[in-house]
Every structure is written in C-alpha cells, then in structure tokens.
Design a protein around this motif. Structure first.
Motif, short mmCIF file in Angstrom:
data_model
loop_
_atom_site.label_atom_id
_atom_site.label_comp_id
_atom_site.label_asym_id
_atom_site.label_seq_id
_atom_site.Cartn_x
_atom_site.Cartn_y
_atom_site.Cartn_z
N THR A 1 -16.89 73.88 39.86
CA THR A 1 -16.27 75.02 40.52
C THR A 1 -14.86 74.61 40.93
OG1 THR A 1 -18.39 75.81 41.37
CG2 THR A 1 -16.40 76.64 42.46
N ARG B 1 -16.39 81.70 33.82
CA ARG B 1 -16.43 82.84 34.74
C ARG B 1 -15.41 82.67 35.85
NH1 ARG B 1 -22.05 83.19 36.74
NH2 ARG B 1 -21.52 81.26 37.79
N GLN C 1 -15.04 84.15 39.77
CA GLN C 1 -15.80 84.84 40.81
C GLN C 1 -15.12 84.63 42.16
OE1 GLN C 1 -19.54 82.74 40.40
NE2 GLN C 1 -18.98 81.25 41.97
#
Length: 142
Positions: A59, A115, A117
């Motif tokens: 992340t 992704r 987010q």
C-alpha cells in the motif's frame, strides 16, 4: 524477495519517472508535498510449490497540498491519471521492465498497480493533505 529493497526501488522508480514528486521507500515522519511513499506490506508465502513464488501487496500513499481545495484535488487527479508525464500508473508500468525481463531491476518477477482507493483527506501530524492509497501487487521467487 527482499521487502526493504523492493520498497526502496519502488520509490526510486517513481522518483525517476516523476522528479517533482518527493518519494520515500518508507513512511516519513514529516511529509514534503507532493509526496509518494511506500507504506504497509502484506506477504503471502508459498504461492507455488517448493518456495517457487511469494506474493506481496504494498500500500503506497500519494499526498498533495490542500492549500486550495480545487487545485489540490486537480494535482491529485493528474498523478492518478492512467497516462501522462505525471502519471504514477505509467511510472509503475515502466518499472516492470521489458517483456520477459524481471521488474524493479531484477528484485521481483512482476509488479502491477492494481487499484486506487481511499481518495480523501489525510492527516500527518497536524497537517492535512488530499491523498489516495495505491495498491501494488508484486510476485517473485520465494
């Protein structure tokens, strides 16, 4: 795979592609804006027999100024665009290397920004930023 080396090389790759972006392979104590840094990691070991493959999910965070709400979000949108000189997606694509070659200078077999987010306001210390999280999937030899 060496998580520390991979985190640093992700930051180096983004820095090379987008020199105006402050990039860190770790979570910095203070955030110079605009800022990209590698945060949390998750590792799934033994995705193939005999330690053949591990999978890592990283992340990353991208933070920009919120001095002006519209300009800050416009800047964030530019970095999150799928293409262009300031596109983090394009920078990750370049870090994959040539077809058939290992990614991140040989540190892993492949990586893919999968992704975005958490497009929202973030607070670091007492400073607020507009930002988003980027989820990166990395595979490599166990």
């Amino acid at each position: 795979m060496d998580p520390g080396a991979i985190k640093e090389e992700i930051a180096n790759s983004i820095r090379t592609a987008i020199p105006a972006l402050n990039c860190f392979g770790y979570c910095p104590d203070s955030v110079p804006e605009p800022c990209f840094y590698v945060g949390e990691i998750e590792i799934d070991f033994d995705r193939a027999f005999q330690r053949g493959m591990d999978e890592m999910r990283v992340t990353c965070r991208l933070l920009v100024s919120r001095a002006d709400d519209r300009a800050g979000q416009r800047a964030l949108d530019t970095y999150l665009s799928g293409s262009g000189a300031s596109s983090i997606k394009a920078a990750f694509h370049a870090a994959r290397g040539a077809p058939g070659q290992p990614a991140l200078g040989g540190l892993c077999d492949d990586l893919h920004l999968t992704r975005v987010q958490g497009y929202r306001m973030y607070e670091v210390g007492e400073v607020k930023f507009y930002g988003a999280e980027l989820i990166v999937r990395i595979i490599g030899e166990g």
